[in-house]
Design an enzyme around this catalytic site. Structure first.
Site, short mmCIF file in Angstrom:
data_model
loop_
_atom_site.label_atom_id
_atom_site.label_comp_id
_atom_site.label_asym_id
_atom_site.label_seq_id
_atom_site.Cartn_x
_atom_site.Cartn_y
_atom_site.Cartn_z
N SER A 161 0.87 -1.17 0.00
CA SER A 161 0.00 0.00 0.00
C SER A 161 0.91 1.22 0.00
O SER A 161 1.73 1.37 0.91
CB SER A 161 -0.87 -0.04 1.26
OG SER A 161 -1.58 1.17 1.40
N GLY B 164 -3.67 -3.99 6.30
CA GLY B 164 -2.64 -3.64 7.27
C GLY B 164 -2.94 -2.30 7.92
O GLY B 164 -3.74 -1.52 7.41
N ASP C 40 -13.44 -1.90 3.27
CA ASP C 40 -12.50 -1.97 4.39
C ASP C 40 -13.24 -1.44 5.61
O ASP C 40 -13.88 -2.20 6.36
CB ASP C 40 -11.25 -1.15 4.02
CG ASP C 40 -10.23 -1.00 5.15
OD1 ASP C 40 -10.54 -1.37 6.30
OD2 ASP C 40 -9.12 -0.49 4.91
N ASP D 60 -7.17 2.90 -3.05
CA ASP D 60 -7.88 2.96 -1.77
C ASP D 60 -8.20 4.42 -1.45
O ASP D 60 -7.30 5.25 -1.34
CB ASP D 60 -6.99 2.36 -0.67
CG ASP D 60 -7.69 2.26 0.68
OD1 ASP D 60 -8.86 2.69 0.79
OD2 ASP D 60 -7.07 1.74 1.63
N LYS E 2 -9.34 -6.87 8.33
CA LYS E 2 -8.32 -6.43 9.29
C LYS E 2 -8.76 -6.97 10.63
O LYS E 2 -9.87 -6.65 11.10
CB LYS E 2 -8.24 -4.90 9.35
CG LYS E 2 -7.61 -4.28 8.12
CD LYS E 2 -7.53 -2.78 8.23
CE LYS E 2 -6.93 -2.19 6.96
NZ LYS E 2 -7.13 -0.73 6.87
O1 OSB Z 1 -7.00 1.85 4.59
O2 OSB Z 1 -5.82 0.13 4.38
C1 OSB Z 1 -5.99 1.25 4.87
C2 OSB Z 1 -2.91 2.24 6.93
C3 OSB Z 1 -3.51 2.88 7.99
C4 OSB Z 1 -4.88 3.01 8.01
C5 OSB Z 1 -5.66 2.50 6.97
C6 OSB Z 1 -5.06 1.84 5.91
C7 OSB Z 1 -3.67 1.74 5.87
C8 OSB Z 1 -2.94 1.14 4.76
C9 OSB Z 1 -1.55 0.66 5.07
O3 OSB Z 1 -3.34 1.10 3.62
C10 OSB Z 1 -1.38 -0.80 4.97
C11 OSB Z 1 -0.05 -1.20 5.55
O4 OSB Z 1 0.93 -1.15 4.81
O5 OSB Z 1 0.01 -1.56 6.75
MG MG Z 2 -8.14 0.60 3.27
#
Ligand code: OSB
Ligand code: MG
Length: 372
Positions: free
Chosen positions: A135, A290, A238, A188, A262
């Protein structure tokens, strides 16, 4: 499994590179770690709540207070058959799923160690290696983003996800596709759009993305169902999926064709497994999201990702993308083929570096069963 004491601590860890989403930029993490001291040994887990209540309503301080005032007292001094049983003890507390997950998952870790089995087997996993994606946050320039994508592709990652928001979307996706026409690409939005922007979102279809993640409000499955009917691109939810029940509603209404699980967002491994099973039965693929975890949360994400229906690459990537030094040994490594090999060791297969954690700790509290 008797829960004799619980230690909650806060550690500070600077990120190797800032991470920016439609709701803001993070340069370092305040991470809560929870240790469940049980008669069969200690279990560890990470609370994935953010520093601010922006991704969801929970944040570091709300999680700390919810765990110390409500959740820890509900389990301290008790003997549980298995970690799965603690959900019932938390049922009076509404929401606060990330706080609940931290405690439940520490008990899963303790249970795996006590039974001397790998956590992933205890969870019912079957994969011996898992596919990894990355990401990539919003950058200061498109050039910088393209350089990052190039680095991650060279490292072997199997899916690139970029963060988008109005003003950093079509223009950016165009440049990515001009350079890499065929890579597996997704985006995203973290709720950055509204239903008025259907036409604009429809223009994303030209980029043949694997999915568009959480385009609309976190609390609205109905409008995602409307939007999905208007798009060729699959919607992945999500933030909206907080329980097995919301997952079932999302599938029944056609609000998405993919779900990001998650474990923190849904309240722990038990609920995450239920969502996995519901999706599996309906042939809806899932992948593991994540939350910029340290190695402890990352190791739990890896274990979860071994379940059969985690058929798309997750946001589970190598420790070194986030940290100069991670708090587990070995650190999480990703092969040049973009895979993480699953350990056969009992527990997570990763050792907690307690000395390093002690040095990073800024606050610590140990709770014990009150003497009768
Ligand atoms: O929306 O997936 C998400 C990180 C913090 C809060 C929300 C998100 C994310 C990421 C990072 O997309 C994913 C990672 O590399 O841990
Ligand atoms: Mg997300």
């Amino acid at each position: 499994m008797k829960i004799e004491a619980i230690t909650l601590r806060e550690i500070h860890m600077p990120l190797v590179h800032f991470f920016e989403t439609s709701f803001g930029r993070t340069s370092g993490r305040r991470i809560l770690l929870l240790t469940a001291h049980c008669d069969g040994g200690d279990g560890w887990a990470e609370c994935v709540a953010g520093e601010d209540p922006y991704y969801c309503s929970e944040w570091t301080e709300s999680a700390w207070l919810t765990i110390t005032r409500y959740l820890a007292p509900a389990v301290l001094g008790r003997s549980l058959e298995s970690a799965r049983d603690c959900g019932a003890l938390f049922s009076r507390v509404r929401g606060h799923r990330m706080a609940k997950a931290a405690l439940e998952n520490a008990l899963w870790d303790a249970e795996a160690k006590q039974k001397n089995v790998p956590l992933w087997k205890l969870l019912g996993g079957s994969r011996t290696e898992i596919a990894c994606g990355v990401s990539i946050g919003i950058q200061d320039s498109v050039e910088q983003l393209l350089n990052k994508i190039e680095t991650e592709l060279a490292a072997g990652y199997r899916r690139i996800k970029v963060k988008v928001k109005p003003g950093w979307d079509v223009n950016v996706l165009e440049k990515i596709r001009a350079r890499w026409a065929d890579i597996t690409l997704s985006c995203d939005a973290n709720s950055a759009y509204t239903l008025d922007q259907v036409e604009h979102l429809r223009s994303f279809d030209q980029f043949h993305l694997l999915m568009i993640e959480q385009p609309l409000w976190d609390d609205d499955i109905f409008y995602h169902a409307r939007l999905q009917k208007e798009l060729r691109t699959a919607i992945c939810l999500d933030e909206s999926i907080v329980s097995a029940r919301t997952a079932a509603i999302a599938l029944e209404t056609g609000a998405c064709r993919i779900i990001n699980i998650k474990v923190g967002r849904v309240g722990g491994f038990t609920e995450a497994k239920k969502i996995h099973d519901i999706c599996h039965a309906q042939k809806i693929p899932v992948w593991c999201g994540g939350m910029l975890e340290s190695g402890i949360g990352r190791a739990h994400n890896i274990a979860l990702s071994t379940l059969e229906n985690f058929s798309l690459p997750g946001d589970v990537s190598a420790s070194k993308r986030y940290w100069k030094e991670d708090i587990i040994d070995p650190e999480v490594q990703v092969s040049p083929q973009g895979m993480i090999v699953i350990s056969e060791q009992p527990g997570t297969g990763y050792c907690v570096k307690e000395d390093l954690i002690e040095k990073l700790t800024v606050r610590k509290e140990t709770l014990r069963a009150s003497a009768v």
